[in-house]
Design a protein around this motif. Structure first.
Motif, PDB file in Angstrom:
ATOM      1  N   VAL A 106     121.683  -9.350 103.179  1.00  0.00           N
ATOM      2  CA  VAL A 106     122.978  -9.096 103.791  1.00  0.00           C
ATOM      3  C   VAL A 106     123.072  -7.608 104.087  1.00  0.00           C
ATOM      4  O   VAL A 106     122.663  -6.775 103.265  1.00  0.00           O
ATOM      5  CB  VAL A 106     124.138  -9.514 102.849  1.00  0.00           C
ATOM      6  N   GLN A 123     124.955  -5.303 103.658  1.00  0.00           N
ATOM      7  CA  GLN A 123     126.069  -4.756 102.884  1.00  0.00           C
ATOM      8  C   GLN A 123     125.620  -4.640 101.428  1.00  0.00           C
ATOM      9  O   GLN A 123     124.961  -5.548 100.914  1.00  0.00           O
ATOM     10  CB  GLN A 123     127.300  -5.675 102.989  1.00  0.00           C
ATOM     11  N   LYS A 129     125.890  -7.342  97.327  1.00  0.00           N
ATOM     12  CA  LYS A 129     125.886  -8.769  97.652  1.00  0.00           C
ATOM     13  C   LYS A 129     124.774  -9.529  96.911  1.00  0.00           C
ATOM     14  O   LYS A 129     124.242 -10.513  97.415  1.00  0.00           O
ATOM     15  CB  LYS A 129     125.710  -8.959  99.158  1.00  0.00           C
ATOM     16  N   THR A 150     125.353 -13.331  96.511  1.00  0.00           N
ATOM     17  CA  THR A 150     125.142 -14.078  97.756  1.00  0.00           C
ATOM     18  C   THR A 150     123.660 -14.222  98.065  1.00  0.00           C
ATOM     19  O   THR A 150     123.192 -15.312  98.419  1.00  0.00           O
ATOM     20  CB  THR A 150     125.842 -13.366  98.927  1.00  0.00           C
ATOM     21  N   LYS A 184     119.337  -4.017  95.519  1.00  0.00           N
ATOM     22  CA  LYS A 184     120.531  -3.420  96.119  1.00  0.00           C
ATOM     23  C   LYS A 184     120.187  -1.990  96.537  1.00  0.00           C
ATOM     24  O   LYS A 184     119.672  -1.204  95.729  1.00  0.00           O
ATOM     25  CB  LYS A 184     121.681  -3.412  95.127  1.00  0.00           C
ATOM     26  N   THR A 242     121.678  -5.394 100.882  1.00  0.00           N
ATOM     27  CA  THR A 242     121.122  -6.126  99.750  1.00  0.00           C
ATOM     28  C   THR A 242     120.005  -7.014 100.284  1.00  0.00           C
ATOM     29  O   THR A 242     120.250  -7.850 101.157  1.00  0.00           O
ATOM     30  CB  THR A 242     122.185  -6.991  99.060  1.00  0.00           C
ATOM     31  N   ASP A 245     128.568 -13.471 108.637  1.00  0.00           N
ATOM     32  CA  ASP A 245     129.475 -14.186 107.741  1.00  0.00           C
ATOM     33  C   ASP A 245     130.913 -14.039 108.236  1.00  0.00           C
ATOM     34  O   ASP A 245     131.177 -13.483 109.310  1.00  0.00           O
ATOM     35  CB  ASP A 245     129.311 -13.695 106.304  1.00  0.00           C
ATOM     36  N   CYS A 279     123.705 -11.318 108.204  1.00  0.00           N
ATOM     37  CA  CYS A 279     122.905 -11.969 107.164  1.00  0.00           C
ATOM     38  C   CYS A 279     121.613 -12.466 107.819  1.00  0.00           C
ATOM     39  O   CYS A 279     121.586 -12.776 109.010  1.00  0.00           O
ATOM     40  CB  CYS A 279     123.642 -13.158 106.555  1.00  0.00           C
TER      41      CYS A 279
END
Length: 449
Positions: free
Chosen positions: A7, A9, A12, A15, A35, A40, A98, A104
């Motif tokens: 992702v 971000q 995450k 996720t 991370k 991530t 998302d 993603c």
């Protein structure tokens, strides 16, 4: 095949772990989520692809790599994640956004559909930042070679042999999915000559042609050979697993994947890496319909069907291998082999009405005569599957049901009762997805003969 997910971000991890769990079959040696400052990233990896772990930790790259010409890559940069897919799409790669509009990505669609409503695939030979797709490679015609066919054949064999060596240099033991056709037999022959401890695997109904021809090759090259003799009930029982891993309901693709899935399962009991003969028909003109084309149209058609491999036949190879935690090498599609194949004159690919003529010259003396001269047989056909699945679907789906269900929400039209039968299984596992733009369909359905 390794699996990647991530992702664009930080924070995450939960996720990404969920995404990796969906594709955990792709990596039986371990997994890792990292991370970093703005993203991530995560991977699951096989025993033979442990370099993916160091690449993640040292370079902030999530990768599925299997040697030259096999790469799906996600690299975290200051301004976001960049996705990259190999020139012909041997390694799969998908992406979406998302609910918050965050990019993603993953190796399989099943890892994304719980988080993204609009899944897309990264096309072969392209890069993407989730907004724009840019091409860095285009398959195109090249200037034909002007040398004798015997010299071309010798160099072609050398290039294929070198491709096998590069991709499998760390493997002490190696397997080959062996249908007994020219392409898979060529791979097995060269691998045996390279000095690997070679295992070969064939599947089919009792008395099917593939079992007979594969046995002949195995004896000729002295491989350790295993057969899986199956019946219709075996095909029917494994079908939900096949469609789940394949992520498709295309009739001819599913039909061939049933056989591929079963032979891949057997191979995984003995080896971590296998050879596949995929790509030979497209590069060297193996399909019978190609003989009906005017010679001046042949090269354009071969390029077109090679471009279509990424979400059809190569998807079958990838999913069949990865479902069982193995890596499949498609050495015909090594960049050096592809470049040379595109320069081979069309008249050497189909000559005297013989398909793949130049490839037969290249392997003269390295295979049994009956295999060297064997005519093209579809993967599922040679194994004896024939019309079994089609007949079963015709007997279980009524004409009224077919008429009522054959038009999907996205406007696609189901081509046959067999395809509807597969679609029903697909829908049970993935829901009634409206966006199927990432899914490939076999060209012309019945044309590829």
């Amino acid at each position: 095949m390794s699996g990647i997910a991530g992702v664009n971000q930080p924070g995450k991890e939960h996720t990404v772990k969920k995404m990796l769990k969906k594709i955990s079959h792709r990596g039986n040696a371990g997994w890792k989520v990292k991370k970093i400052e703005n993203a991530t990233l995560g991977i699951v990896y096989t025993e033979s692809q442990k370099k993916s772990l160091s690449r993640l930790m040292q370079k902030n790259e999530a990768s599925d790599g299997g040697g030259s010409g096999h790469l799906a890559l996600a690299k975290a940069k200051e301004n976001g994640i960049i996705l990259k897919r190999d020139p012909l799409g041997v390694a799969p790669l998908y992406y979406g956004k998302d609910g918050e509009g965050t990019l993603c990505f993953a190796s399989e669609v099943k890892a994304l559909i719980d988080f993204c409503s609009d899944v897309k695939l990264v096309p072969p030979g392209c890069k993407s930042d989730g907004e724009q797709v840019t091409s860095y490679y285009e398959l195109e015609k090249k200037e034909p070679l002007k040398i004798k066919p015997e010299i071309i054949a010798k160099h072609l064999r050398h290039l294929i042999k070198s491709a096998i060596e590069r991709k499998t240099d760390q493997a002490a033991e190696l397997g080959c999915w062996l249908s007994g056709g020219l392409d898979s037999s060529a791979m097995a022959s060269l691998s045996s000559a390279n000095g690997h401890k070679l295992y070969t695997f064939a599947v089919g109904l009792e008395g099917s042609p593939d079992l007979e021809f594969a046995q002949a090759v195995a004896q000729f090259i002295d491989s350790e050979h295993y057969e899986v003799v199956v019946n219709f009930n075996n095909f029917r029982s494994v079908l939900p697993e096949v469609i789940y891993h394949l992520e498709s309901f295309d009739a001819l693709l599913v039909r061939s994947s049933i056989v591929n899935y079963i032979v891949a399962q057997k191979a995984s009991e003995y080896v971590n890496e296998v050879l596949s003969g995929e790509g030979g028909d497209e590069l060297f003109a193996g399909y019978h319909y190609l003989k009906r084309l005017p010679p001046e149209e042949l090269e354009d058609e071969l390029i077109d069907i090679t471009k279509r491999l990424h979400n059809t036949a190569l998807q079958r190879v990838d999913r069949s291998a990865s479902a069982h935690g193995t890596v499949a090498h498609v050495c015909f599609l090594d960049p050096e082999v592809v470049d040379y194949a595109l320069r081979i004159p069309a008249e050497y690919k189909i000559r005297d009405n013989v398909e793949k003529w130049i490839l037969r010259v290249a392997f003269d003396g390295m295979l049994p005569e009956q295999v060297l001269n064997r005519k093209k047989s579809k993967f599922w056909e040679g194994a004896g599957v024939g019309e079994l699945m089609s007949d079963y679907a015709d007997s279980t789906i009524t004409d009224d049901d077919f008429r009522r269900e054959r038009i999907l929400k996205n406007g696609w039209i189901i081509n046959s009762k067999e395809e509807l039968f597969y679609y029903r299984i697909f829908r049970e596992q993935f829901g009634e997805l409206e966006n199927l733009s990432w899914m490939g369909r076999t060209k012309g359905i019945s044309a590829m003969e």
